[in-house]
Motif scaffolding. Structure first.
Motif, PDB file in Angstrom:
ATOM      1  N   HIS A  70       0.827  -1.295  -0.020  1.00  0.00           N
ATOM      2  CA  HIS A  70       0.070   0.053  -0.029  1.00  0.00           C
ATOM      3  C   HIS A  70       0.844   1.269   0.008  1.00  0.00           C
ATOM      4  CE1 HIS A  70      -3.330   2.628   0.625  1.00  0.00           C
ATOM      5  NE2 HIS A  70      -3.113   2.881   2.012  1.00  0.00           N
ATOM      6  N   ASP A  73       2.515   1.865  -3.116  1.00  0.00           N
ATOM      7  CA  ASP A  73       1.708   2.055  -4.401  1.00  0.00           C
ATOM      8  C   ASP A  73       1.208   3.587  -4.282  1.00  0.00           C
ATOM      9  OD1 ASP A  73      -0.310   1.535  -6.433  1.00  0.00           O
ATOM     10  OD2 ASP A  73      -1.819   1.889  -5.070  1.00  0.00           O
ATOM     11  N   CYS A  74       1.198   4.084  -3.115  1.00  0.00           N
ATOM     12  CA  CYS A  74       0.504   5.445  -3.068  1.00  0.00           C
ATOM     13  C   CYS A  74       1.566   6.740  -3.248  1.00  0.00           C
ATOM     14  CB  CYS A  74      -0.007   5.613  -1.272  1.00  0.00           C
ATOM     15  SG  CYS A  74      -1.335   4.604  -0.920  1.00  0.00           S
ATOM     16  N   CYS A  85      -2.778   6.408  -4.803  1.00  0.00           N
ATOM     17  CA  CYS A  85      -3.212   4.987  -4.355  1.00  0.00           C
ATOM     18  C   CYS A  85      -4.059   4.449  -5.460  1.00  0.00           C
ATOM     19  CB  CYS A  85      -3.837   5.041  -2.926  1.00  0.00           C
ATOM     20  SG  CYS A  85      -2.945   5.864  -1.705  1.00  0.00           S
ATOM     21  N   ASP A  86      -3.728   4.053  -6.265  1.00  0.00           N
ATOM     22  CA  ASP A  86      -4.468   3.609  -7.628  1.00  0.00           C
ATOM     23  C   ASP A  86      -4.097   2.154  -8.054  1.00  0.00           C
ATOM     24  OD1 ASP A  86      -2.028   3.903  -8.820  1.00  0.00           O
ATOM     25  OD2 ASP A  86      -2.665   5.359 -10.594  1.00  0.00           O
ATOM     26  N   ALA A 134      -7.210  -1.192  -5.632  1.00  0.00           N
ATOM     27  CA  ALA A 134      -6.403   0.017  -4.702  1.00  0.00           C
ATOM     28  C   ALA A 134      -7.464  -0.106  -3.376  1.00  0.00           C
ATOM     29  CB  ALA A 134      -6.596   1.301  -5.279  1.00  0.00           C
ATOM     30  N   ALA A 138      -5.388  -0.867   0.393  1.00  0.00           N
ATOM     31  CA  ALA A 138      -5.806   0.071   1.579  1.00  0.00           C
ATOM     32  C   ALA A 138      -6.219  -0.628   2.756  1.00  0.00           C
ATOM     33  CB  ALA A 138      -6.704   1.210   1.211  1.00  0.00           C
ATOM     34  N   ARG A 159     -11.892   4.249  -4.085  1.00  0.00           N
ATOM     35  CA  ARG A 159     -10.711   4.392  -5.109  1.00  0.00           C
ATOM     36  C   ARG A 159     -11.004   3.780  -6.437  1.00  0.00           C
ATOM     37  NH1 ARG A 159      -9.020   3.390  -0.400  1.00  0.00           N
ATOM     38  NH2 ARG A 159      -7.704   4.869   0.901  1.00  0.00           N
ATOM     39  N   GLY A 313      -3.735   7.499   2.466  1.00  0.00           N
ATOM     40  CA  GLY A 313      -4.554   6.895   1.625  1.00  0.00           C
ATOM     41  C   GLY A 313      -5.412   7.722   0.682  1.00  0.00           C
TER      42      GLY A 313
END
Length: 334
Positions: A70, A73-74, A85-86, A134, A138, A159, A313
């Motif tokens: 997470h 990614d963010c 965060c996708d 996403a 999270a 998301r 997030g």
């Protein structure tokens, strides 16, 4: 392990970290909400939690891996095209782009893709096309922290999954394990997070492992005392007898418990990564004060960690930038 974990779950607190209103209400124009899936997929968070329980019960280290997914990614937030965060980290390479999995901060570091794939498959069976990859990242990060004794918090959801990945952005945006204090602070500010966010989110290194290659520069560091020197000598002995891929626990004292021991270690000079011990640099100022505060008060750390995770997030592309709910987290929908 499963029996022990099931017993532990009975002892977990049932209340989440409470947030102030300004923390709860999105302020970045995104469409993130608590209980987003209450009507479209009521079982979403239960399905994710069950998947995380299975993975962590089989391998406790997986909790740190899901949390890292997470975070990494963010932080890919280089431009209006590749932001936040996708779930771009989950995309495999295609003839259109080289994905982020092989970026320097991710290769031999991020893992747990199969766990996410399994959870996503269950979600698709229960609620086709409803829950984004996403959001899985999270929620799984929150659940992983909880299972190792850490705090819980409400996760904002809703998301969209990105349509592209960006290896170069991952390499330039994700903080390196060798970063100094000023570089760390700037990396967090670049994505809209504060220096306090940096200190509290660094506390995630109370769990997980790192390869010798990421902390070998610590061996030549000056020590603040005999205890610190023994710590560095023990690391050098571990890595000297193996390879750069040899693993060491980020927190050698309570490696499988999410607690505030990370900060206690920093006060003793026993941070594993250079970027960890950098929080105690001579010019750290307020940062050093935060480290001492979290070392002394685990409840304060848990509260601030949950709130910082919510803020992280929210790192997302501006509304209207596009996105989808992927059917498979590794590829965009056809």
């Amino acid at each position: 392990m499963w029996t022990k974990l099931a017993f532990f779950l009975l002892l977990l607190p049932t209340t989440a970290v409470s947030f102030t209103k300004d923390c709860v209400d999105p302020t970045n124009g995104s469409s993130l909400w608590f209980n987003f899936y209450e009507t479209v997929c009521p079982a979403a968070e239960a399905i994710i939690f069950a998947g995380v329980v299975r993975a962590v019960s089989a391998e406790p280290r997986m909790a740190a891996s899901l949390l890292r997914l997470h975070f990494h990614d963010c932080f890919v937030n280089a431009s209006s095209k590749f932001e936040g965060c996708d779930a771009s980290l989950l995309l495999d390479d295609t003839d259109r782009f080289v994905g982020e999995k092989t970026a320097a901060p991710n290769v031999n570091s991020v893992r747990g893709f199969d766990v996410i794939d399994g959870i996503k498959a269950e979600l698709e069976a229960a609620c086709p096309g409803a829950v984004s990859c996403a959001d899985v990242l999270a929620v799984a990060a929150r659940d992983a922290v909880l299972l190792l004794g850490g705090p819980t918090w409400q996760v904002e959801t809703g998301r969209k999954d990105g349509l592209m990945a960006n290896k170069s952005a991952a390499e330039s945006n994700i903080p390196a394990p060798t970063s100094g204090l000023s570089a760390l602070t700037q990396k967090f500010r670049n994505v809209g997070l504060t220096q306090k966010d940096m200190v509290v989110l660094s506390g995630a290194h109370t769990i997980g492992k790192a390869r010798c290659a990421t902390f070998s520069s610590r061996f030549g560091a000056s020590s603040s005392g005999s205890s610190d020197r023994r710590f560095l000598d023990s690391l050098q002995q571990l890595c000297g007898s193996g390879t750069n891929d040899t693993l060491a626990a980020l927190d050698l004292v309570t490696p499988s418990t999410f607690d505030n021991q990370y900060y206690v270690n920093l006060l003793s000079g026993d941070g594993l990564l250079p970027s960890d011990q950098a929080l105690m640099d001579a010019n750290a100022g307020e940062v050093e004060g935060l480290v001492a505060a979290y070392a002394a008060d685990v409840d304060a750390f848990f509260r601030d960690f949950g709130e910082a995770m919510v803020r992280m997030g929210r790192l997302a592309a501006p509304p209207g930038r596009g996105g989808e709910v992927r059917r498979c987290c590794r590829v965009v929908n056809a």
